[in-house]
Design a protein around this motif. Sequence first.
Motif, PDB file in Angstrom:
ATOM      1  N   VAL A 186      -2.411  86.407  20.751  1.00 16.60           N
ATOM      2  CA  VAL A 186      -2.399  86.900  19.375  1.00 16.60           C
ATOM      3  C   VAL A 186      -3.399  88.022  19.183  1.00 16.60           C
ATOM      4  CG1 VAL A 186      -1.468  84.906  18.186  1.00 16.60           C
ATOM      5  CG2 VAL A 186      -3.908  84.993  18.720  1.00 16.60           C
ATOM      6  N   LEU A 231     -10.647  79.330  15.708  1.00 14.21           N
ATOM      7  CA  LEU A 231      -9.482  79.305  14.834  1.00 14.21           C
ATOM      8  C   LEU A 231      -9.919  79.061  13.398  1.00 14.21           C
ATOM      9  CD1 LEU A 231      -6.438  79.542  15.326  1.00 14.21           C
ATOM     10  CD2 LEU A 231      -6.307  77.069  15.329  1.00 14.21           C
ATOM     11  N   ASP A 246     -10.814  81.523   9.785  1.00 12.31           N
ATOM     12  CA  ASP A 246     -10.013  81.848   8.603  1.00 12.31           C
ATOM     13  C   ASP A 246     -10.278  80.884   7.449  1.00 12.31           C
ATOM     14  OD1 ASP A 246      -8.862  79.525   9.439  1.00 12.31           O
ATOM     15  OD2 ASP A 246      -6.822  80.306   9.599  1.00 12.31           O
ATOM     16  N   LYS A 294      -8.202  82.459   4.786  1.00 13.92           N
ATOM     17  CA  LYS A 294      -6.928  81.959   4.263  1.00 13.92           C
ATOM     18  C   LYS A 294      -7.093  80.579   3.614  1.00 13.92           C
ATOM     19  CE  LYS A 294      -4.452  85.233   6.350  1.00 13.92           C
ATOM     20  NZ  LYS A 294      -5.467  86.265   6.038  1.00 13.92           N
ATOM     21  N   ASN A 295      -7.967  79.768   4.200  1.00  8.95           N
ATOM     22  CA  ASN A 295      -8.146  78.392   3.731  1.00  8.95           C
ATOM     23  C   ASN A 295      -9.478  78.266   3.012  1.00  8.95           C
ATOM     24  OD1 ASN A 295      -5.797  77.319   5.309  1.00  8.95           O
ATOM     25  ND2 ASN A 295      -7.077  78.093   6.984  1.00  8.95           N
ATOM     26  N   ARG A 304      -8.561  71.400  14.852  1.00  5.68           N
ATOM     27  CA  ARG A 304      -8.144  72.786  15.066  1.00  5.68           C
ATOM     28  C   ARG A 304      -8.957  73.414  16.191  1.00  5.68           C
ATOM     29  NH1 ARG A 304      -8.522  76.628  10.562  1.00  5.68           N
ATOM     30  NH2 ARG A 304      -6.458  77.496  10.877  1.00  5.68           N
ATOM     31  N   VAL A 339      -7.712  71.962  19.582  1.00  5.96           N
ATOM     32  CA  VAL A 339      -6.431  72.550  19.966  1.00  5.96           C
ATOM     33  C   VAL A 339      -6.663  73.961  20.487  1.00  5.96           C
ATOM     34  CG1 VAL A 339      -4.229  73.438  19.117  1.00  5.96           C
ATOM     35  CG2 VAL A 339      -5.053  71.208  18.363  1.00  5.96           C
ATOM     36  N   LYS A 378      -6.084  75.476  24.357  1.00  2.27           N
ATOM     37  CA  LYS A 378      -5.083  76.516  24.581  1.00  2.27           C
ATOM     38  C   LYS A 378      -5.721  77.864  24.883  1.00  2.27           C
ATOM     39  CE  LYS A 378      -1.802  73.673  23.353  1.00  2.27           C
ATOM     40  NZ  LYS A 378      -0.966  73.026  24.376  1.00  2.27           N
ATOM     41  N   PHE A 416      -4.398  80.396  27.280  1.00  2.69           N
ATOM     42  CA  PHE A 416      -3.193  81.149  26.982  1.00  2.69           C
ATOM     43  C   PHE A 416      -3.483  82.355  26.094  1.00  2.69           C
ATOM     44  CE2 PHE A 416      -1.712  76.767  27.630  1.00  2.69           C
ATOM     45  CZ  PHE A 416      -0.903  76.988  28.711  1.00  2.69           C
ATOM     46  N   ILE A 475       2.703  78.890  24.663  1.00  2.00           N
ATOM     47  CA  ILE A 475       2.349  78.674  23.268  1.00  2.00           C
ATOM     48  C   ILE A 475       2.723  79.922  22.466  1.00  2.00           C
ATOM     49  CG2 ILE A 475      -0.015  79.552  23.617  1.00  2.00           C
ATOM     50  CD1 ILE A 475       0.795  76.675  21.315  1.00  2.00           C
ATOM     51  N   VAL A 527       2.861  82.028  18.608  1.00  2.00           N
ATOM     52  CA  VAL A 527       2.146  82.092  17.337  1.00  2.00           C
ATOM     53  C   VAL A 527       2.799  81.204  16.292  1.00  2.00           C
ATOM     54  CG1 VAL A 527       1.010  84.311  17.573  1.00  2.00           C
ATOM     55  CG2 VAL A 527       3.378  84.231  16.801  1.00  2.00           C
ATOM     56  N   LEU A 531       1.929  77.657  17.184  1.00  2.00           N
ATOM     57  CA  LEU A 531       0.513  77.438  16.960  1.00  2.00           C
ATOM     58  C   LEU A 531       0.218  76.911  15.569  1.00  2.00           C
ATOM     59  CD1 LEU A 531      -2.237  77.802  18.340  1.00  2.00           C
ATOM     60  CD2 LEU A 531      -2.405  79.993  17.183  1.00  2.00           C
ATOM     61  N   LEU A 569       1.213  73.406  15.224  1.00  3.58           N
ATOM     62  CA  LEU A 569       0.432  72.504  16.072  1.00  3.58           C
ATOM     63  C   LEU A 569      -0.763  71.923  15.335  1.00  3.58           C
ATOM     64  CD1 LEU A 569       0.019  74.063  19.625  1.00  3.58           C
ATOM     65  CD2 LEU A 569       1.035  71.855  19.017  1.00  3.58           C
ATOM     66  N   VAL A 570      -1.319  72.737  14.497  1.00  2.00           N
ATOM     67  CA  VAL A 570      -2.610  72.410  13.934  1.00  2.00           C
ATOM     68  C   VAL A 570      -2.442  71.848  12.533  1.00  2.00           C
ATOM     69  CG1 VAL A 570      -4.926  73.297  13.633  1.00  2.00           C
ATOM     70  CG2 VAL A 570      -3.392  74.418  15.233  1.00  2.00           C
ATOM     71  N   ILE A 626      -1.112  78.188   8.096  1.00  2.00           N
ATOM     72  CA  ILE A 626      -1.361  79.594   8.412  1.00  2.00           C
ATOM     73  C   ILE A 626      -0.147  80.194   9.087  1.00  2.00           C
ATOM     74  CG2 ILE A 626      -3.435  80.912   9.029  1.00  2.00           C
ATOM     75  CD1 ILE A 626      -3.995  78.429  10.929  1.00  2.00           C
ATOM     76  N   PRO A 627       0.963  80.181   8.399  1.00  2.00           N
ATOM     77  CA  PRO A 627       2.152  80.744   9.033  1.00  2.00           C
ATOM     78  C   PRO A 627       1.893  82.205   9.364  1.00  2.00           C
ATOM     79  CG  PRO A 627       2.453  80.565   6.691  1.00  2.00           C
ATOM     80  CD  PRO A 627       1.143  79.921   7.004  1.00  2.00           C
ATOM     81  N   PHE A 628       2.399  82.634  10.467  1.00  2.00           N
ATOM     82  CA  PHE A 628       2.281  84.043  10.849  1.00  2.00           C
ATOM     83  C   PHE A 628       2.974  84.900   9.809  1.00  2.00           C
ATOM     84  CE2 PHE A 628       0.979  87.116  13.723  1.00  2.00           C
ATOM     85  CZ  PHE A 628       1.962  88.074  13.877  1.00  2.00           C
TER      86      PHE A 628
END
Lengths: 245, 245, 245, 245
Positions: A6, A34, A37, A163-164, A232, A235, A239, A242, B4, B6, B9, B12-13, B18-20
């Motif tokens: 990403v 992660l 945000d 975002k959160n 979060r 996870v 990952k 990747f 994995i 986006v 991802l 997953l969490v 946090i949708p892309f």
Amino acid sequence: MKVISVFTLSSLVHGFSIPFASLSLHPPTRLFSLNSDTAVVCIEYQNEFTSKGGKLHEAVSPCMEATGMMTNTLEVVSAARQLGAMVVHVPISFPPNHTTISGEYGILANVKEGGAFEAGTWGAEICEDMTPQEGDIVVGGKTGLCGFASTNLDMVLRQNSIKNVALCGFLCNCCVESTMRTAYELGYNVKTLTDCVAATSVEAREAAVEHNFGMFSTRLQGVEFIKELKEREEVFESKRQFFRA
Amino acid sequence: MKVISVFTLSSLVHGFSIPFASLSLHPPTRLFSLNSDTAVVCIEYQNEFTSKGGKLHEAVSPCMEATGMMTNTLEVVSAARQLGAMVVHVPISFPPNHTTISGEYGILANVKEGGAFEAGTWGAEICEDMTPQEGDIVVGGKTGLCGFASTNLDMVLRQNSIKNVALCGFLCNCCVESTMRTAYELGYNVKTLTDCVAATSVEAREAAVEHNFGMFSTRLQGVEFIKELKEREEVFESKRQFFRA
Amino acid sequence: MKVISVFTLSSLVHGFSIPFASLSLHPPTRLFSLNSDTAVVCIEYQNEFTSKGGKLHEAVSPCMEATGMMTNTLEVVSAARQLGAMVVHVPISFPPNHTTISGEYGILANVKEGGAFEAGTWGAEICEDMTPQEGDIVVGGKTGLCGFASTNLDMVLRQNSIKNVALCGFLCNCCVESTMRTAYELGYNVKTLTDCVAATSVEAREAAVEHNFGMFSTRLQGVEFIKELKEREEVFESKRQFFRA
Amino acid sequence: MKVISVFTLSSLVHGFSIPFASLSLHPPTRLFSLNSDTAVVCIEYQNEFTSKGGKLHEAVSPCMEATGMMTNTLEVVSAARQLGAMVVHVPISFPPNHTTISGEYGILANVKEGGAFEAGTWGAEICEDMTPQEGDIVVGGKTGLCGFASTNLDMVLRQNSIKNVALCGFLCNCCVESTMRTAYELGYNVKTLTDCVAATSVEAREAAVEHNFGMFSTRLQGVEFIKELKEREEVFESKRQFFRA
């Protein structure tokens, strides 16, 4: 094998700036998290509310004790800092004579009449336990109720790609609730930490949480929020291979 | 091999949204586009400005012709729709007698005195060439200059996870510029399409583009913006295999 | 003897525009009324809430009946129109598929899932009894909760020199309360008409009125508000000789 | 003979709070002034711009000298204080590392890169000549361009019943112009003091004043504004007998 990440993705595509998170902004611990945000927004942890001798302390003290909100909040902000989330402080204050508000009616009339939260006084200081740490941000301008209406909170959150938003503080059904309502309207993913808030009565807190908080936020306890931050982070850690070229 | 993505991802969490991109919102063509975070915001392509007989058409006509802004805009919105970006229309209108504004001074006084953009009249209609297509959004409420101040534009953009905003329309140094200034302040990545805007004089357009647009936006021509959309889409296409399990 | 009047006063002093009220805006009955600085803001009197068959009618029906809020509201708006106050309608609506909102969580998720308030459908229409009359204003853009956040409400009120805002409608603890909180913050003199509001439960209404409304507004019943309008009009009438040269 | 006054009028009419001006807020000199509805808004008179050694001083210095804007401004604020108008200071500042802004592009990128206006440094201080006096208000929170977007300016003005706003400061076509545009949209009666502003080039100032300022404000020179304040004060003085019982 090289896997697209990403982070790489944004830089691949010229002309657009869509960082997954504005990495340059954050202190080292947040750089690759992660949770970068995510912000914990701490509303008015000032002596006037939090500490013995504060002008409004007695009014909120029963509700504070009922939930243990100070202890819970301290655990939340500590975890947030460790797990890559931002801590934002939103204090309120007024110049001498409270000249920024007319105080004609409503809760601001009480604030003005009582001379509460005067800038430069002990009552307006953020309490010792919640002293801002490096990497925290202290929002400026708050002279009203909603955490957004008279401050730079929205700009600070937007510019940091937040975002959160997790909300805690005083008063549950006044400033916290107004901030929650506006945050929802502004498109943030709002979480209210129900055992990290206090009102001037236990009933007021319960009514707000029961009837209003669910419409504009996800309600959860401090420990549940900490658990989410941890999951979060885990996870993401697992990952991470990747996400690197 | 399972890589994995986006999209995966976010799901997953748990506990965080946090949708892309808010996939559910978009028409099919935008579903898997990297450009789904981008909106072309078209300001006041209404007969009053765009069409012969419109009350302000003669005033803007020389500037429109100097840049070919209508042709350029039509190419931009057409490309945007094909390449997964959102097209947002921001018309202005007033009830009979312009009761939503006092019109005491400034440009709104002219608008009121001239009876321009009265809702329900031909002059207030979006011009035929720019008729909103399926998937476009028409913003409501605009009764002032800035595209954000009296409308739902910010909410529409936030709720659709828009990050990049490309601006075009009328007037270059009035509504377009106010919208640009506010969009920058709100944290959007703002692009101004300099050959897709018009003012009441060629000089006013040039002064705005030269002195002001660079402070609050990236300036580029319509064809350059289309090229960017294409390149992002191509990169995304070529990497799509990595984004699917 | 010639007595200086508030109207004359403004025009005496060149270079500043401080009309006591923006006289040109108002229909004849409001021209010389002291109540021209006052608006009754009616939130979401749409079939979805108010009428049998509306998607949310059953949810609010017990609370509506408990206070008789429809009858009370109709008396308030009728009196307001006669006594020189402005009536402002604030409906909510969404395009097909509710593309203006993501509906990820909270109350907007319910609205989207239920397909409520879709523009162009019967449910989104203002109910027959509350049909806007000449001189009323219908606010545009509302696609969120707060009456100000995604609309032109603030602009309409400012441009019409409104100082006092009386709130009624749906839901007591959702849109009405968010509007009240923001109106207070924006400096309006806010009145909440406690028997002209309804929630999805009687308890939710009572909790909002008891714990929250007093912080951000003056609470009063519809008939009390009408009495205030009348008294101001009578005082004004009795003194009118002093206000004319 | 007893004559009804505007002050008496408000108190006559119970239940509504429509003070001609919020008298309690103001220092003694403003108590009975017609100009108490007027504010001079001074944008960024900070060493970074105003003083030799400031990071942006050289850039604005030619334009400052061309109009004599510092001298003019000092006369305006001095007259304003004497004639009952409010003086409002709107400084900008950032925490270390400019963490409140991302600085990805546009003018804020320059500000961040240059480390300008860092809180606690000399550059961020209001310059000595413009030191706030008793009765002035210093707005908090500004971390963006528009004087309203990230501050409590609107709340301060509303709560002090300000209707007329006179703008001066830096940069003519950046912060001053954004503030002007928003102030107009918010319904204030906006005045721009054209010889009390400076930009980074003489041309930029001229273009802004010529093409843009007239749409959103009344343009006048500092001395003309002072003359208006004086005339209002004189009219008010001469009629004062009619305003007292």
